[in-house]
Each structure stands twice: as structure tokens, then as C-alpha cells.
Design a protein around this motif. Sequence first.
Motif, PDB file in Angstrom:
ATOM      1  N   VAL A  48       0.827  -1.199   0.000  1.00 13.52           N
ATOM      2  CA  VAL A  48       0.000   0.000   0.000  1.00 13.52           C
ATOM      3  C   VAL A  48       0.866   1.255   0.000  1.00 13.52           C
ATOM      4  N   TYR A  59       3.324   5.009  -3.215  1.00 16.15           N
ATOM      5  CA  TYR A  59       1.992   4.536  -2.858  1.00 16.15           C
ATOM      6  C   TYR A  59       1.370   3.741  -4.002  1.00 16.15           C
ATOM      7  N   VAL A  63      -4.465   4.265  -3.517  1.00 14.11           N
ATOM      8  CA  VAL A  63      -4.493   5.049  -2.273  1.00 14.11           C
ATOM      9  C   VAL A  63      -3.790   6.392  -2.401  1.00 14.11           C
ATOM     10  N   ARG A  66      -4.689   9.830  -0.679  1.00 11.34           N
ATOM     11  CA  ARG A  66      -5.542   9.568   0.488  1.00 11.34           C
ATOM     12  C   ARG A  66      -4.744   9.043   1.680  1.00 11.34           C
ATOM     13  N   PHE A  67      -3.689   8.290   1.420  1.00 13.87           N
ATOM     14  CA  PHE A  67      -2.884   7.688   2.487  1.00 13.87           C
ATOM     15  C   PHE A  67      -1.529   8.378   2.559  1.00 13.87           C
ATOM     16  N   MET A  82      -4.766   7.417   7.004  1.00 16.31           N
ATOM     17  CA  MET A  82      -5.686   7.025   5.934  1.00 16.31           C
ATOM     18  C   MET A  82      -6.900   7.941   5.968  1.00 16.31           C
ATOM     19  N   LEU A  85     -11.521   7.152   3.447  1.00 20.86           N
ATOM     20  CA  LEU A  85     -11.538   5.702   3.316  1.00 20.86           C
ATOM     21  C   LEU A  85     -12.751   5.224   2.541  1.00 20.86           C
ATOM     22  N   ASP A  89     -11.128  -0.381   0.794  1.00 16.31           N
ATOM     23  CA  ASP A  89      -9.934  -0.348   1.635  1.00 16.31           C
ATOM     24  C   ASP A  89     -10.010  -1.353   2.781  1.00 16.31           C
TER      25      ASP A  89
END
Length: 121
Positions: A48, A59, A63, A66-67, A82, A85, A89
Motif C-alpha cells: 500500500v 503509494y 491510495v 488519500r494515504f 488514511m 476511506l 480499503d
Amino acid sequence: QALLEESGGGLVQDGGSLRLSCVASENIASIDAANWFRQAPGKQRELVAALSNRGTTNYADSVKGRFTISKDSAKNTVFLQMNNLKPEDTAVYYCNVGAVPSGGYYVNEYWGQGTQVTVSS
């Protein structure tokens, strides 16, 4: 005592946020590089987020934006923030680090026990 202790997983609604933590025990002197993997039921484990020993990050496309992976070297802890979501996920998230054990010289690989993240729609 586990060498890596993960926490922060749980149940969250679509669009919510969670922050995963991965704390290294006193048996680990320093974390060099770190990754977060996840595995959903019936699927293969996938990478991830990755943090190199030079501080560069990468990444999975799913993701990006977002992460965020980060590390607190003073606390020997790795995080995965995170945001936004989504139900897709949902998975067990695993911390994976390259680290030098206390009293050692070479980098070894370690895995956390996994923490469940469930995103409801």
C-alpha cells in the motif's frame, strides 16, 4: 513481546479516517525503511505504501492522495494516515520494516501482527 505492535484499526464509515501505528519494541534499535501492506479476504497481500531509508515515499495507485506513510524515529514508530476511506480499503493491514535489532549491525526484516480496518458503505 512482539517486536512490532500495530494499533489504530477499527470500523469507520465511508469517507472517514484512521491512523495506524506500528511501534517497535526495545529489541529494535532503529527502523531503516518501512512499508504497509494489506490483505483483503480472498486476495493476495498488496503493498500500500512504502517509505525508504532516504525518506522517499511510494503509494499504490488506489491510495494515492488519500494515504500518507511517515516515521517518528525518536519513538521508533511508523504511521499510516488514511483519509477518505472507501469500502474497498477494507483489509487487514500489516506493518513491515527493515530495522537494526538492539546490539546488532545489520538490517533485518520484521512484520507486525496485522490490524483490521473495516470501512462500511
